[in-house]
Design an enzyme around this catalytic site. Structure first.
Site, PDB file in Angstrom:
ATOM      1  N   HIS A  91       0.844  -1.201   0.000  1.00  0.00           N
ATOM      2  CA  HIS A  91       0.000   0.000   0.000  1.00  0.00           C
ATOM      3  C   HIS A  91       0.879   1.250   0.000  1.00  0.00           C
ATOM      4  O   HIS A  91       0.371   2.361   0.144  1.00  0.00           O
ATOM      5  CB  HIS A  91      -0.906   0.015   1.238  1.00  0.00           C
ATOM      6  CG  HIS A  91      -1.727  -1.234   1.399  1.00  0.00           C
ATOM      7  ND1 HIS A  91      -2.480  -1.758   0.370  1.00  0.00           N
ATOM      8  CD2 HIS A  91      -1.917  -2.067   2.453  1.00  0.00           C
ATOM      9  CE1 HIS A  91      -3.089  -2.854   0.803  1.00  0.00           C
ATOM     10  NE2 HIS A  91      -2.756  -3.060   2.053  1.00  0.00           N
ATOM     11  N   SER A 214     -12.352 -17.185  -7.546  1.00  0.00           N
ATOM     12  CA  SER A 214     -13.658 -16.616  -7.169  1.00  0.00           C
ATOM     13  C   SER A 214     -13.639 -16.298  -5.683  1.00  0.00           C
ATOM     14  O   SER A 214     -12.847 -16.876  -4.919  1.00  0.00           O
ATOM     15  CB  SER A 214     -14.776 -17.614  -7.465  1.00  0.00           C
ATOM     16  OG  SER A 214     -14.686 -18.685  -6.540  1.00  0.00           O
TER      17      SER A 214
HETATM   18  P1  A3P Z   1     -15.742  -6.379   0.455  1.00  0.00           P
HETATM   19  O1  A3P Z   1     -15.381  -6.127   1.891  1.00  0.00           O
HETATM   20  O2  A3P Z   1     -16.508  -5.232  -0.137  1.00  0.00           O
HETATM   21  O3  A3P Z   1     -16.444  -7.667   0.250  1.00  0.00           O
HETATM   22  P2  A3P Z   1      -8.254  -6.281  -0.167  1.00  0.00           P
HETATM   23  O4  A3P Z   1      -7.811  -7.608  -0.675  1.00  0.00           O
HETATM   24  O5  A3P Z   1      -7.586  -5.137  -0.857  1.00  0.00           O
HETATM   25  O6  A3P Z   1      -8.180  -6.216   1.308  1.00  0.00           O
HETATM   26  O7  A3P Z   1      -9.789  -6.113  -0.582  1.00  0.00           O
HETATM   27  C1  A3P Z   1     -10.800  -6.866   0.050  1.00  0.00           C
HETATM   28  C2  A3P Z   1     -12.072  -6.681  -0.744  1.00  0.00           C
HETATM   29  O8  A3P Z   1     -11.969  -7.407  -1.992  1.00  0.00           O
HETATM   30  C3  A3P Z   1     -13.271  -7.255  -0.001  1.00  0.00           C
HETATM   31  O9  A3P Z   1     -14.393  -6.457  -0.369  1.00  0.00           O
HETATM   32  C4  A3P Z   1     -13.340  -8.652  -0.604  1.00  0.00           C
HETATM   33  O10 A3P Z   1     -14.566  -9.311  -0.420  1.00  0.00           O
HETATM   34  C5  A3P Z   1     -13.046  -8.334  -2.060  1.00  0.00           C
HETATM   35  N1  A3P Z   1     -12.643  -9.536  -2.824  1.00  0.00           N
HETATM   36  C6  A3P Z   1     -11.676 -10.410  -2.528  1.00  0.00           C
HETATM   37  N2  A3P Z   1     -11.645 -11.413  -3.422  1.00  0.00           N
HETATM   38  C7  A3P Z   1     -12.626 -11.170  -4.303  1.00  0.00           C
HETATM   39  C8  A3P Z   1     -13.108 -11.859  -5.466  1.00  0.00           C
HETATM   40  N3  A3P Z   1     -12.590 -13.013  -5.882  1.00  0.00           N
HETATM   41  N4  A3P Z   1     -14.138 -11.295  -6.135  1.00  0.00           N
HETATM   42  C9  A3P Z   1     -14.681 -10.124  -5.743  1.00  0.00           C
HETATM   43  N5  A3P Z   1     -14.282  -9.448  -4.646  1.00  0.00           N
HETATM   44  C10 A3P Z   1     -13.259  -9.953  -3.937  1.00  0.00           C
END
Ligand code: A3P
Length: 289
Positions: A91, A214
């Site tokens: 980040h 997924s």
């Molecule tokens: P939400 O909390 O809105 O569901 P990061 O990896 O940067 O921490 O981001 C996490 C976000 O990405 C979460 O969002 C998570 O559910 C979503 N995410 C992770 N894998 C995913 C996937 N395969 N398809 C769609 N969203 C995904």
């Protein structure tokens, strides 16, 4: 807490010697196939990391385990010694990336997501995680988010920063990927990434990779890993289940923002982002207002 110009969550102190690691990152030796994934938290880091990992590895996709992709800041020692191709996520901003990587025009993939859904995602992450253990209400969390008083600072400043880098640095190897586009047109986006990386994957493999990454499968794998190992306390809830993989949709902000919050947020975004390259999609359906 603040270290130089970076805001961290308190648990980072337990995980790493920040000053030492920031220095080590700068000195990381470059390899031509290194990929650095840069994101603002909650923008799809884990999803994109695993897609990149699957795209760059051989063998049957279905048999491959998904992974916790190394964190440039927390796993720098591991990355220094890693034999396999390195996909590392961070980040941190451009000026904090490894010097050699940047000087050699190494690959950077910036994944971005609409700030309203990021705010909601961060709220669930912070209140759900045993490591962060935030007690903030949604409205209090949103206020801090809008003021940039959250880990890694303001999303608006983060996006402005990358907008500036992309527009002024003429950096040869940077690709911007939108979470929403990946959600709506996964095959097209993965094809686009593979062209950028110079890979040649056939359609069947691309479809297998998308299915393997997924939300449901990533979530299941992550929970299995937590069952086997002592997890990072920031990424699990009290039941030792992941707080990273949650809903994974576009538009959950509509279930959380009040009309007044939305107006205020839109005004802020107009001020901060209208002169940048970033144009976000806020709706799950293409025909939304
Ligand atoms: P939400 O909390 O809105 O569901 P990061 O990896 O940067 O921490 O981001 C996490 C976000 O990405 C979460 O969002 C998570 O559910 C979503 N995410 C992770 N894998 C995913 C996937 N395969 N398809 C769609 N969203 C995904």
């Amino acid at each position: 807490f603040q270290y130089e110009d970076i805001l961290f969550g308190p648990y980072y102190l337990k995980l790493a010697d920040i000053g030492k690691n920031l220095k080590a990152i700068k000195q990381l030796k470059h390899r031509p196939d290194d990929i650095i994934l840069v994101t603002y938290p909650k923008s799809g880091t884990h999803w994109m990391s695993n897609l990149l990992y699957m795209m760059t590895s051989d063998g049957p996709i279905d048999k491959k385990s998904t992974i916790e992709v190394p964190h440039l800041l927390l796993d720098i020692k591991q990355l220094e010694n890693q034999k396999a191709q390195r996909i590392m996520h961070t980040h941190l901003k451009f000026d904090r990336l490894p010097t050699e990587h940047v000087e050699n025009g190494g690959i950077i993939i910036l994944t971005v997501r609409n700030p309203k859904d990021v705010a909601v995602s961060l709220h669930y992450y912070s209140t759900g995680s045993v490591g962060i253990n935030s007690q903030l209400s949604w409205s209090a969390q949103l206020k801090y988010f809008m003021e940039g008083k959250v880990r890694f600072g303001s999303i608006f400043e983060y996006l402005r920063h990358w907008n500036h880098v992309i527009r002024t640095h003429n950096y040869p190897k940077i690709l911007v990927v939108y979470y929403e586009e990946l959600k709506k047109k996964p095959v097209d986006v993965v094809r686009h990434i593979q062209n950028f990386l110079g890979l040649k994957l056939n359609d069947e493999r691309i479809n297998d990779i998308i299915a393997r990454c997924s939300l449901e499968r990533l979530k299941r794998d992550s929970n299995d890993r937590h069952k086997r190992h002592e997890p990072l306390s920031a990424v699990v809830n009290k039941e030792n289940k992941t707080v990273v993989y949650r809903k994974g949709v576009i538009g959950d902000w509509m279930n959380h923002f009040t009309v007044a919050q939305n107006i205020e947020f839109d005004e802020l975004m107009k001020n901060k982002l209208s002169d940048t390259m970033f144009k976000f999609d806020y709706y799950p359906d293409n025909d939304a207002p």
